[in-house]
Design a protein around this motif. Structure first.
Motif, short mmCIF file in Angstrom:
data_model
loop_
_atom_site.label_atom_id
_atom_site.label_comp_id
_atom_site.label_asym_id
_atom_site.label_seq_id
_atom_site.Cartn_x
_atom_site.Cartn_y
_atom_site.Cartn_z
N ASN A 74 96.78 40.59 89.14
CA ASN A 74 97.16 40.74 87.74
C ASN A 74 96.71 39.49 87.02
O ASN A 74 97.28 38.41 87.21
N ARG A 79 98.72 36.52 89.47
CA ARG A 79 99.27 36.72 90.81
C ARG A 79 98.85 38.07 91.33
O ARG A 79 98.46 38.97 90.57
N GLU A 81 99.81 41.62 92.99
CA GLU A 81 100.97 42.49 92.95
C GLU A 81 100.75 43.69 93.87
O GLU A 81 99.65 44.26 93.91
#
Length: 218
Positions: A74, A79, A81
């Motif tokens: 993302n 990060r 996901e």
């Protein structure tokens, strides 16, 4: 012994397998920073199970001798996901059959859990509202209800859901009321929209906030 599941990545840009050169790859495994297709990574026989159904995911994972976690980066949150799992097809079929067999019982349990959570939410909201009334006896009743509902929203991480808020610490409850006054009773939001930095905007509206709080304290 803890199990370490393989990680499969859904790439954001077109990638090709570094061994068989197939592509573009819908999913890949990074091995020494080189992309591999699922077949070359010996995961091609697994099927994708999207996230969302907790019972199905748990049962399929437990029944699958080999499984992998599927992730996607993302960019906004910077990060990776989880998107779901890759599991053995037979394990998924067995998990689906088991879930269908006890679907009614699980639905009844979810309904009971929802009723219990709703009752807990009402208690948290009413307790917080009572403390707001005690600290700010001249606060309008509609604002008491609004602040209590906003601050105690489940999963929000707001004051009413923190340990301090649940303990009705004076500072935590006052912080919830102050936040409401800042947004409703001052031009704080308008200042932000005009590009005023947050800390400067807070400093400018602080006197107006304190005046409202003094009036509500009586």
């Amino acid at each position: 012994m803890d199990l370490v599941a393989p990680v499969v990545v859904e790439p954001l840009r077109a990638r090709r397998c570094s061994e068989c050169h197939s592509g573009p790859l819908e999913r890949m495994v990074l091995e020494f920073n080189a992309p591999l297709c699922l077949d070359c990574a010996d995961l091609g026989h697994l099927v994708f199970l999207p996230r969302g159904d907790t019972a199905l995911t748990r049962r399929a994972r437990e029944a699958s001798a080999l499984w992998a976690v599927v992730v996607r980066h993302n960019r906004r949150r910077t990060r990776y996901e989880r998107q779901g799992l890759l599991v053995e097809e037979a394990a998924l079929a067995g998990a689906e059959a088991a879930c269908l067999a006890d679907a009614e019982a699980r639905a009844r349990r979810r309904a009971r859990d929802a009723v219990r959570r709703d009752a807990q939410d009402v208690q948290v909201r009413e307790t917080l509202a009572a403390e707001i009334r005690r600290l700010f006896p001249r606060c309008p009743e509609d604002r008491v209800a609004e602040v209590a509902a906003h601050a105690s929203q489940r999963g929000s991480g707001r004051v009413g859901r923190t340990a301090a808020g649940r303990a009705l610490e004076r500072g935590a409850v006052t912080a919830a009321v102050r936040a409401s006054v800042r947004h409703v009773d001052t031009d704080y939001d308008a200042l932000l929209m005009r590009g005023v930095p947050r800390h400067q905007a807070r400093t400018r509206v602080a006197p107006a906030i304190e005046a409202v709080l003094r009036a509500w304290r009586g």
